[in-house]
Design an enzyme around this catalytic site. Structure first.
Site, PDB file in Angstrom:
ATOM      1  N   CYS A  39      46.286 -16.407  -4.356  1.00  0.00           N
ATOM      2  CA  CYS A  39      46.394 -16.201  -2.900  1.00  0.00           C
ATOM      3  C   CYS A  39      45.255 -15.316  -2.417  1.00  0.00           C
ATOM      4  CB  CYS A  39      47.728 -15.547  -2.566  1.00  0.00           C
ATOM      5  SG  CYS A  39      47.919 -13.909  -3.328  1.00  0.00           S
ATOM      6  N   ASP A  83      15.379  24.373 -32.170  1.00  0.00           N
ATOM      7  CA  ASP A  83      14.165  24.703 -31.427  1.00  0.00           C
ATOM      8  C   ASP A  83      14.298  24.396 -29.940  1.00  0.00           C
ATOM      9  OD1 ASP A  83      12.640  25.523 -33.691  1.00  0.00           O
ATOM     10  OD2 ASP A  83      12.415  23.425 -34.237  1.00  0.00           O
ATOM     11  N   CYS A  90       0.841  -1.194   0.000  1.00  0.00           N
ATOM     12  CA  CYS A  90       0.000   0.000   0.000  1.00  0.00           C
ATOM     13  C   CYS A  90       0.877   1.245   0.000  1.00  0.00           C
ATOM     14  CB  CYS A  90      -0.937   0.029   1.205  1.00  0.00           C
ATOM     15  SG  CYS A  90      -0.067   0.176   2.790  1.00  0.00           S
ATOM     16  N   CYS A  95       3.491   1.696   2.691  1.00  0.00           N
ATOM     17  CA  CYS A  95       4.752   0.973   2.473  1.00  0.00           C
ATOM     18  C   CYS A  95       5.732   1.848   1.700  1.00  0.00           C
ATOM     19  CB  CYS A  95       4.501  -0.321   1.701  1.00  0.00           C
ATOM     20  SG  CYS A  95       3.390  -1.483   2.508  1.00  0.00           S
ATOM     21  N   ASP A 133       6.872  24.456 -35.334  1.00  0.00           N
ATOM     22  CA  ASP A 133       7.925  25.007 -36.172  1.00  0.00           C
ATOM     23  C   ASP A 133       7.594  24.598 -37.610  1.00  0.00           C
ATOM     24  OD1 ASP A 133      10.537  26.022 -36.964  1.00  0.00           O
ATOM     25  OD2 ASP A 133      11.089  23.913 -37.193  1.00  0.00           O
ATOM     26  N   CYS A 173      44.884 -12.006  -4.230  1.00  0.00           N
ATOM     27  CA  CYS A 173      44.078 -12.054  -5.457  1.00  0.00           C
ATOM     28  C   CYS A 173      42.590 -11.990  -5.117  1.00  0.00           C
ATOM     29  CB  CYS A 173      44.369 -13.337  -6.225  1.00  0.00           C
ATOM     30  SG  CYS A 173      46.073 -13.484  -6.812  1.00  0.00           S
ATOM     31  N   ASP A 209      12.003  20.143 -34.067  1.00  0.00           N
ATOM     32  CA  ASP A 209      12.914  19.031 -34.357  1.00  0.00           C
ATOM     33  C   ASP A 209      13.938  18.810 -33.260  1.00  0.00           C
ATOM     34  OD1 ASP A 209      14.666  21.099 -34.668  1.00  0.00           O
ATOM     35  OD2 ASP A 209      14.921  20.869 -36.825  1.00  0.00           O
TER      36      ASP A 209
END
Length: 892
Positions: free
Chosen positions: A156, A783, A88, A91, A580, A159, A779
């Site tokens: 090792c 613009d 809900c 929450c 435009d 790493c 476009d």
């Protein structure tokens, strides 16, 4: 700060959408549109950037409204967490508060409908693990995946530490553990943020070799894409919910029938035993209803109450009252209270509410089907050329630069450029255009579109999350995750709704205990449970986001990408649409529209000679003539000599004949009589066309007319907008005569011509000051200032340029009917939201007093708690179902 060399907008280097390195300098752009234009002809825009911009300074887009998701600033990252367990609007508030408490978190937005939390935070102060932990400690879960990755060359513990640090530095990875003994790294990650391929690449970038990943049981999707993983997780949750509902339905039916022994004579005596009813109700209460107790407990630990609290307290009251009456019936017989048990009430309430959740989960899954459909169009594999051989590989392994082979009837896997072959491609899933587009060498192809009848090879350019399809899905998902302003009232009410309901329930219990008839405790208890159960904040929380989700998904089907919920709401209130002219209403390129030949000439012969003369010219009008001459069977001769006459035209020698092309002033200067053509040329000019006289060997041969024609659907689009009650205006920098002709042809009454870029912004301000809600359609390049100034900016895209940041709505393709479709969709979506909110409010306003028993003194009517639970379940389902009606609308 930097200046975009294409559109002239001011851009901050640290928030620029894109950039290009050229001529020893980095150039920043406001959008991908501008970057693409610059990359096509950088020298042109470098020269342009050194010239002062005409008119006032471009207007920067306004700051993002609080309802939209802001762009992560430098030093912060954005993370989308798929949250499960929210039931809900309360929450949502709980999760948001839990995340906001984490140091380093700057922004949180949780969407109930999509079940996602969007977080912007500083990675130096907070980690992904902190965010996941906060959500889980709040009583909810995060949909995650895990994998065990075998790795070579790990020597090792050093790493192992390196691999863990590399993995934990990746956004989306919140747990990593490298086992040196087994040589396997166990990783837990968010599939919505990072994929397994990216994780493996991170390990290999640290100098280690990854073998074949082996998934653990918590990752049910294997190496499927992230959305597929999340989908499978949701499916698993749905199946679990369905199983519990079916078991609950069976047990509740037995308990209900056993409780009706006094009414139904066929019920056997053993089934009426309170002890048996207690035993059958217990698993329903504490196993099937466990989710309500978990949710209520999590809310209580954070000092809050939510929907789970109402269900848990209400059913527990009925359950424990009945248990006490079963164990010690004599206590309830004192004072004539009676000792009727209400196990059926507790069991049926939980089962009905669970049924409502089941229907709700199914409906919400259907709400996002548009995105699932788009994602499902992408092929799973690609056929690439590797080492001279064709190889089928998983889509995730395709790399930029790969040569991909596509055969007839196959879907194109990724975006790229055709290098060999030709075909026609159905791009309707992207642009909405049903006519296939011809593709040849050098043409762009879009991933997930359908190859029709030819084979070709293309070079992959954009893969993975960079493809057009991935970007469309991302834009739509962001829109679905945003909140519309109309939702604010519902959010405020949902914040105090549950505490208010608990207060009303306690007051109801007290009033019935003091003033109610005997047995007062029974009446008080039943009305207390009814009030707790009938109240439904879920409907309030679902009213807006479900409609936004379905509406934006429906828009994507029609090539309409809506930026956020606020844009959707504003578009529904528009009164004026501003277009435009060049490239929006018109094609944006000159076309030969008329050819009038004199005696002794044919159309083809005159066109042939004119095209030969224009071959040496770079003027746009010359390009129009040359394009018209590219017809089968028409050979264009080479010009033997050519000379441009600025302001007048040109002269050339073609096949030994002197050719003169230009305006009336040129013809008059050379003593060529064109009076027979003057009236026709004036008519063409009045139509907004550019008329050019053609003379050969000193005699007039004909007239050519060139114009930037209207797009095929412009007139119909304008008429449709006017029919919707909208005012249509055209703005252009072109000459007034041309603008007037185009406006008249398009059916537009109001227009302004000879405008500079800054003037367009001022014209929009004038309309807004007059009290009008204005949309600007352009476009998206020059613009951009006007698009940002308008209440709604609508950008016309080409499918490969969908990321137009200055616009609120992007139309893929150049069909202007999309403007009307977008507005109609917005109006219907907002109408649906208002219907949802109305029913959610009315339901609670009427339902809670009836449950409290206000009708009893007048009509003797009391609401059975089981009826209340059915009504509560119905309220949420009805709101989602009403939103789903948007899926059936047609916008053609």
């Amino acid at each position: 700060m930097a200046i975009d060399p294409v559109c002239g907008m001011t851009v901050r280097e640290d928030t620029a959408r894109s950039f290009s390195d050229y001529a020893g300098k980095r150039w920043y752009f406001c959008s991908f549109f501008c970057k693409n234009k610059f990359d096509a002809d950088p020298e042109k825009y470098i020269r342009q950037s050194r010239e002062p911009m005409p008119g006032p300074a471009p207007v920067m887009p306004p700051a993002a409204p609080p309802t939209s998701i802001p762009v992560a600033r430098e030093g912060t990252v954005r993370l989308d967490l798929p949250v499960s367990g929210m039931t809900c609007a309360t929450c949502v508030s709980t999760v948001e508060k839990a995340l906001k408490k984490i140091p380093g978190v700057e922004f949180v937005s949780v969407n109930f409908a999509t079940q996602r939390a969007t977080v912007i935070y500083s990675p130096s102060a907070a980690k992904t693990a902190d965010l996941v932990r906060a959500v889980r400690e709040a009583g909810y879960d995060v949909a995650s995946a895990s994998a065990e990755i075998p790795i070579k060359s790990v020597m090792c513990a050093g790493c192992a530490g390196t691999i863990e640090r590399v993995l934990l530095s990746r956004k989306g990875v919140f747990r990593a553990s490298m086992n040196v003994a087994t040589l396997r790294a166990r990783v837990e990650y968010l599939p919505t943020e990072i994929g397994l391929e990216e994780i493996c690449a991170a390990i290999e970038s640290a100098g280690y070799h990854v073998i074949r990943p082996v998934f653990s049981g918590s990752d049910p999707a294997g190496d499927h894409p992230s959305d597929e993983i999340e989908r499978k997780i949701r499916e698993r949750e749905f199946k679990e919910l369905r199983t519990k509902f079916l078991i609950g339905l069976m047990l509740s039916a037995i308990v209900f029938i056993g409780s009706m022994g006094a009414v139904l004579p066929f019920v056997p005596a053993f089934l009426q035993s309170p002890v048996l009813l207690w035993i059958l109700t217990t698993p329903v209460q504490f196993w099937i209803g466990a989710r309500f107790y978990r949710g209520a407990w999590a809310a209580l630990r954070h000092g809050r109450a939510d929907m789970n609290t109402l269900v848990a307290v209400g059913t527990s009251a009925a359950y424990f009252y009945s248990a006490a009456a079963t164990v010690a019936p004599s206590l309830f017989a004192v004072g004539g209270l009676g000792h009727h048990v209400y196990f059926d009430t507790a069991a049926v309430i939980i089962t009905l509410i669970l049924f409502g959740r089941l229907l709700e989960a199914r409906a919400k899954g259907r709400a996002s089907e548009a995105m699932k459909h788009l994602l499902g169009l992408q092929p799973k594999t690609a056929r690439v050329l590797r080492d001279g051989a064709e190889t089928d590989i998983p889509l995730a392994e395709v790399l930029p630069g790969d040569l991909v082979i596509v055969r007839p009837g196959e879907r194109i896997p990724v975006d790229g450029l055709v290098t060999k072959g030709r075909s026609s491609v159905d791009e309707s899933m992207i642009t909405g255009e049903s006519i296939p587009v011809e593709k040849a060498e050098g043409d762009e192809v879009i991933g997930a579109t359908m190859n029709k009848n030819g084979s070709f090879t293309f070079r992959a350019v954009k893969v993975g999350r960079e493809t057009v399809l991935a970007r469309i899905v991302q834009l739509v998902q962001e829109a679905q995750g945003s909140k519309a302003p109309i939702q604010r009232l519902a959010d405020v009410i949902a914040g105090w709704f549950v505490p208010a309901v608990i207060g009303i329930a306690v007051l109801t219990f007290g009033v019935w205990m003091i003033f109610g008839p005997q047995p007062a405790l029974t009446f008080a208890l039943l009305n207390f449970v009814s009030v707790m159960i009938i109240a439904c904040p879920c409907a309030l929380g679902l009213a807006t986001p479900t409609a936004v989700m379905v509406g934006t998904g429906k828009g994507a089907e029609y090539g309409i990408l809506i930026k956020n919920g606020e844009s959707l709401e504003t578009a529904a209130k528009l009164t004026t649409i501003v277009f435009d002219k060049t490239g929006t209403l018109t094609e944006g390129r000159p076309v030969l529209t008329d050819l009038i030949h004199g005696e002794g000439w044919t159309e083809n012969e005159l066109l042939r000679v004119a095209a030969g003369a224009e071959k040496g010219s770079e003027h746009p009008l010359a390009e129009a003539v040359a394009a018209a001459a590219k017809t089968p069977g028409l050979s264009v001769p080479e010009a033997e000599s050519f000379r441009s006459l600025p302001g007048f035209g040109l002269e050339a020698r073609v096949e030994g004949r002197a050719v003169l092309m230009g305006n009336a002033a040129l013809m008059s200067e050379r003593g060529i009589d064109v009076t027979a053509w003057t009236s026709r040329a004036d008519e063409l000019s009045a139509q907004g066309k550019t008329a050019m006289y053609v003379a050969v060997d000193g005699r007039a041969a004909g007239v050519l007319a060139v114009a930037d024609p209207l797009k095929g659907k412009s007139v119909a689009a304008v008429a449709r907008l006017k029919a919707m009650g909208l005012e249509v205006v055209m703005l252009t920098g072109d000459h007034r005569r041309t603008a007037e002709a185009v406006a008249r042809a398009a059916g537009i009454r109001h227009f302004a011509a000879e405008l500079r870029p800054g003037d367009k912004t001022e014209e929009i301000h004038k309309l807004q000051r007059a009290g009008k809600r204005v949309a600007m359609v352009g476009d998206g390049i020059n613009d951009a200032p006007a698009l940002a100034t308008a209440d709604v900016g609508v950008a016309i895209g080409s499918g490969t340029d969908v990321a137009m940041e200055a616009a609120d709505i992007t139309l893929i393709g150049d069909d202007l009917q999309g403007v009307a479709r977008a507005i109609e969709l917005s109006r219907r979506t907002i109408r649906t939201i208002k219907q949802n909110l109305f029913w959610a409010f009315i339901y609670n306003i009427i339902g809670i007093p009836v449950a409290a028993g206000v009708l009893y003194p007048f009509f003797g009517i009391l609401l059975n708690p089981m009826i209340a639970s059915a009504a509560m379940a119905f309220s949420s389902v009805s709101v989602v179902t009403n939103s789903l009606r948007l899926r059936r609308i047609r916008l053609d």
